[in-house]
Design an enzyme around this catalytic site. Structure first.
Site, short mmCIF file in Angstrom:
data_model
loop_
_atom_site.label_atom_id
_atom_site.label_comp_id
_atom_site.label_asym_id
_atom_site.label_seq_id
_atom_site.Cartn_x
_atom_site.Cartn_y
_atom_site.Cartn_z
N ASP A 339 0.85 -1.17 0.00
CA ASP A 339 0.00 0.00 0.00
C ASP A 339 0.90 1.24 0.00
O ASP A 339 2.02 1.20 0.50
CB ASP A 339 -0.89 -0.03 1.25
N ASP A 617 -3.51 -1.31 5.49
CA ASP A 617 -4.04 -0.86 6.76
C ASP A 617 -5.55 -0.73 6.75
O ASP A 617 -6.17 -0.58 7.80
CB ASP A 617 -3.41 0.48 7.17
N ASP A 621 -8.01 -3.68 2.27
CA ASP A 621 -6.83 -4.54 2.10
C ASP A 621 -7.02 -5.95 2.68
O ASP A 621 -6.25 -6.86 2.36
CB ASP A 621 -5.62 -3.91 2.79
#
Length: 875
Positions: A339, A617, A621
């Site tokens: 990410d 986070d 995800d």
């Protein structure tokens, strides 16, 4: 409070809860100690030990083995599963403590016409929630009053603010996740954060029916076997085949030996039934010994202990281990999907450059007219402000970034009495204020460069001069900044009165400010180190492609000269899985990504046998974190993401991810060191047990000897290797394949050479006449051999520590090694010296000092022989 909004009554709350359920998102229940314990029986090595236990119990039942032989193996199985279960429950407890330490979110709810604060779980469908700047949205719903901006990054990875307005009557909440879900103008979703404005939301979905709840549903698929589990399964299969086939061949050879000694098959069968059965039983007993020799009974225990010990080490390095096997898996990664927001970048906007109206960089540590005017404009022309504690509150992310840049002291120093003000709006793309300064009316502007530059003809230099603007030069500089993912703001002033929605034509440009969610400095180094370890890093983000590529370049992830590839979600979905596999090695960026893209990429990579990691986070995800071989959740992330992961990065730092990979590789190398030590003695034990009876040496090693070496001593030896230091060279090695053999060609050479040498000195022990002269009785002589075998095992522990000729290399970094090594040697000496029931079980007796000298000299030959092997075979 909006008096027209009354909210639900107490009775309506009860009815809503009964009809639509609660706002609680059920998490997966952690396994109990007993469940972890039973799960241990799925380990292939444990299955082999169970088979051996059953065979030994049968032998004991018919009187052909002692009770302590099957009991020892059963204890081994129980001990391994106990350590594994304890590690699992300790990790679950650590995660629970982390969650319990965090206060439950609360919401401001209107009920019975009054404003109340309640915890997240008590929200029901129909509730009216007051949303203000900084509030976390705790259910899905519709904005029914006011205007707000929200940050949806926990859901879609997009750091940009999304504006929301009151929905028209009858508007329905979006129920399906698409690329446009989170930018809908009226819908609000759980886990988003209000970053500007104030409004009221009517709750339309709670708990598992929210978008966050639906995303959590995607995590119910079975997790893939870890690379270590695959490798151990393969090793167990190879060892069991070797042990079973070898034992059958040896047993048949012994039967043939008895037949030859009897004078042929007919002569052998003419013996009485008891003699025939004794021969068969002896052959079977030898076969059992071969199996016990072949199987490294201590390996499951060693892995369990090493994983448990490294769990604590990683916690000190800001990595909370959710599942212990994730440590080794991190070290096996081939590809890592990361990410962007908060992982590679800092997760917040920051001022990174200040320029004058000619595009020249302004040094931030030197005072001048540019910074003087900029501080004044920021302090007064902003929707944000500092609270009593010095924290920035209110305003959007851009305003907050500007205030953080000038700090509280400059803010207080430059505050003026503002006469008139017009807030920023998306139509005008600028905000303006007016104030009196030295008797002169000044109007200050802050906005998009193209808007201010359309009305300005001059700029102020850093020494206060007013010069003509060079628009071509300045626009070229702005384009460069934009291509580097920087958002550019322009500041200027006029000496005419403030006019609503209009910028005065006498505007003078004072400065331009470049703002960006900047790359973490430590992330750049960590990414480089991870790439040098042969791991492909792919940034996957909700940002637009141009921004994502610019950030990836800055982070060292993307290089056009290397023909690296960046794709959008749309481009990705226009490609088949096979087409993606073709370009996969060059793929470095996926922009405008959807949650489904992340899960798809994980599965595609696994289909080509890559070990896949995923960091994240947000709730979005979670499915990919679950599907990946190892998921790294951020400590500041959502509970759903943490539940889905194997490792939680407590400080949200990519550097900690790198450390987890480094520790994982170290752990695997330490397991390999132990395997070299144990398999060497197992190979020697198999050959010795198979050959010796043919050359007149009866049962040199008892089953209890082998269990003692493979279990009790290995448990302590594992602690020696668990403390071996993490070496930088481990991060320069190529990643391992998921299904590659644990025993490499180089490792097999070391095991083979040292195993054959140990076999040779074992035979020499019995065949060289002078050796026996150092012992008074045959029992002492055999006890001496048992001790020599163990001492050789322990000398080899130094050999397997390093490929260097210096076996003491890095020994100071693992002080426990010498301590535990010495303890094992002392235990062995005490074991053969105390006599009694222990002496009976291990068929041991004490002997004199000259015998110990002979034991030590034989064992020490392991060192020079391995030194020669290293000189001949090591690269």
């Amino acid at each position: 409070m909006n008096n027209s909004l009354k909210g639900l009554s107490d009775n309506e709350v009860i009815e809503s809860r009964q009809r639509y359920g609660t706002n609680f998102i059920k998490e997966a229940e952690p396994l109990s100690f007993w469940q972890h314990f039973l799960e241990g029986f799925q380990d292939p090595m444990i299955k082999i030990l169970c088979v051996i236990s059953v065979i030994m119990l049968i032998m004991y039942y018919f009187g052909y083995s002692d009770w302590y032989e099957p009991v020892g193996t059963i204890i081994a199985v129980i001990l391994v599963n106990f350590v594994t279960a304890k590690t699992g429950t300790d990790n679950d407890k650590a995660y629970k403590n982390l969650k319990d330490s965090q206060k439950k979110d609360t919401a401001k709810i209107i009920r019975n016409g009054k404003l109340n604060e309640i915890v997240v779980d008590d929200i029901v469908v129909g509730d009216i929630i007051l949303l203000q700047n900084g509030d976390k949205i705790l259910a899905d719903g519709i904005l029914v009053d006011g205007k707000i901006s929200v940050d949806n990054s926990s859901l879609n990875g997009e750091a940009e603010e999304c504006k929301k307005t009151a929905a028209p009557e009858g508007y329905e909440l979006i129920k399906e996740i698409t690329g446009d879900t989170f930018v809908d103008k009226h819908s609000l979703f759980r886990n988003s954060v209000v970053i500007n404005g104030e409004g009221y939301m009517e709750v339309r979905a709670v708990g598992e029916k929210t978008m966050a709840g639906k995303m959590a549903e995607d995590m119910k698929e079975k997790e893939p076997d870890s690379p270590l589990q695959v490798k151990l399964s393969k090793l167990a299969h190879q060892i069991s085949n070797f042990g079973y086939v070898g034992s059958i061949v040896i047993a048949l050879a012994y039967l043939a030996h008895y037949i030859v000694l009897a004078g042929g098959i007919s002569a052998y069968l003419n013996n009485d039934l008891g003699t025939i059965l004794v021969g068969i039983v002896n052959a079977i007993a030898i076969a059992i010994t071969i199996i016990v020799c072949a199987v490294p009974e201590g390996l499951p225990l060693v892995i369990a202990l090493v994983l448990m010990q490294n769990t604590g080490k990683l916690y000190k390095a800001n990595v909370l281990v959710r599942k212990a096997i994730g440590i080794e898996t991190a070290g096996s990664l081939n590809i890592l999907f990361s990410d962007k927001t908060g992982t590679i970048t800092k997760g917040k906007l920051e001022v990174v450059k200040v320029l004058d109206g000619n595009g020249n960089n302004i040094e931030l540590d030197k005072t001048g007219y540019v910074l003087k005017n900029l501080y004044k404009s920021i302090a007064n022309n902003s929707a944000s402000e500092f609270d009593a504690n010095g924290n920035v509150i209110g305003g959007n992310m851009t305003d907050k970034a500007l205030l953080n840049f000038i700090n509280n002291n400059e803010y207080q120093k430059n505050k003026l009495n503002v006469i008139n003000k017009q807030e920023f709006n998306s139509t005008n793309k600028f905000s303006q204020i007016s104030y009196m300064e030295n008797g002169q009316l000044i109007t200050e502007y802050k906005g998009a460069p193209e808007v201010l530059l359309a009305h300005a003809k001059k700029y102020m230099t850093n020494d206060g001069k007013i010069l003509p603007l060079n628009l071509d030069k300045l626009n070229a500089k702005i384009d460069v900044l934009a291509n580097n993912a920087m958002r550019v703001l322009c500041f200027g002033y006029s000496k005419q009165p403030l006019k609503e929605n209009i910028i005065n034509d006498d505007t003078i440009i004072t400065s331009l400010v470049a703002i960006r969610d900047d790359v973490r400095p430590e992330a750049k180094d960590a990414i480089k180190e991870v790439q040098n370890a042969g791991i492909q890093v792919v940034m996957i983000t909700g940002d637009r492609k141009e921004t994502a590529v610019a950030i990836a370049k800055d982070a060292g992830l993307y290089c056009e000269q290397n023909s690296d590839i960046a794709l959008t979600s749309k481009e990705l979905n226009n490609m088949s899985d096979n087409e993606i596999k073709q370009i996969l090695p060059k793929l470095k960026v996926i922009a405008r990504a959807l949650p489904t893209d992340k899960s798809r990429m994980v599965k595609i990579c696994q289909s080509v046998n890559l070990v896949v990691g995923m960091t994240g986070d947000g709730t979005n995800d979670a499915p990919a974190l679950k599907a990946a071989d190892v998921g790294f959740a951020m400590g500041s992330g959502t509970d759903v993401a943490k539940e889905a992961s194997k490792l939680v990065i407590l400080d949200d730092n990519f550097n900690s991810i790198k450390n987890a990979i480094w520790y994982g590789r170290t752990l695997y190398n330490n397991i390999l060191k132990f395997c070299k030590m144990q398999l060497t003695i197992n190979v020697a034990a198999v050959i010795v047990s198979a050959i010796c009876p043919f050359i007149g040496i009866e049962a040199p090693l008892k089953v209890t000897h082998l269990l003692w070496i493979n279990l009790c001593m290995d448990a302590l030896a594992s602690l020696m290797f668990a403390g071996e230091p993490a070496l930088r060279k481990y991060m320069k090695a190529k990643p391992r394949k998921r299904d590659e053999n644990i025993v490499s060609k180089e490792m097999a050479t070391q095991i083979g050479v040292m195993g054959v040498w140990l076999t040779l000195i074992s035979i020499l022990w019995f065949k060289l006449p002078f050796v026996a002269t150092f012992f008074n009785t045959e029992n002492e002589f055999y006890t001496g051999f048992f001790c020599m075998f163990v001492f050789a095992f322990m000398v080899n522990a130094f050999n397997v520590r390093t490929k260097s000729l210096n076996v003491f290399e890095h020994i100071k970094e693992n002080p426990a090694f010498i301590k535990i090594w010495s303890l094992i040697m002392i235990i062995q000496i005490v074991l053969v010296s105390i006599g009694g029931i222990v002496g009976e079980i291990f068929s041991c007796t004490s002997f004199n000092l000259s015998g110990w000298i002979m034991v030590t000299l034989f064992a020490l030959t392991m060192y020079p022989v391995d030194m020669i092997r290293k000189l001949l075979f090591n690269k």
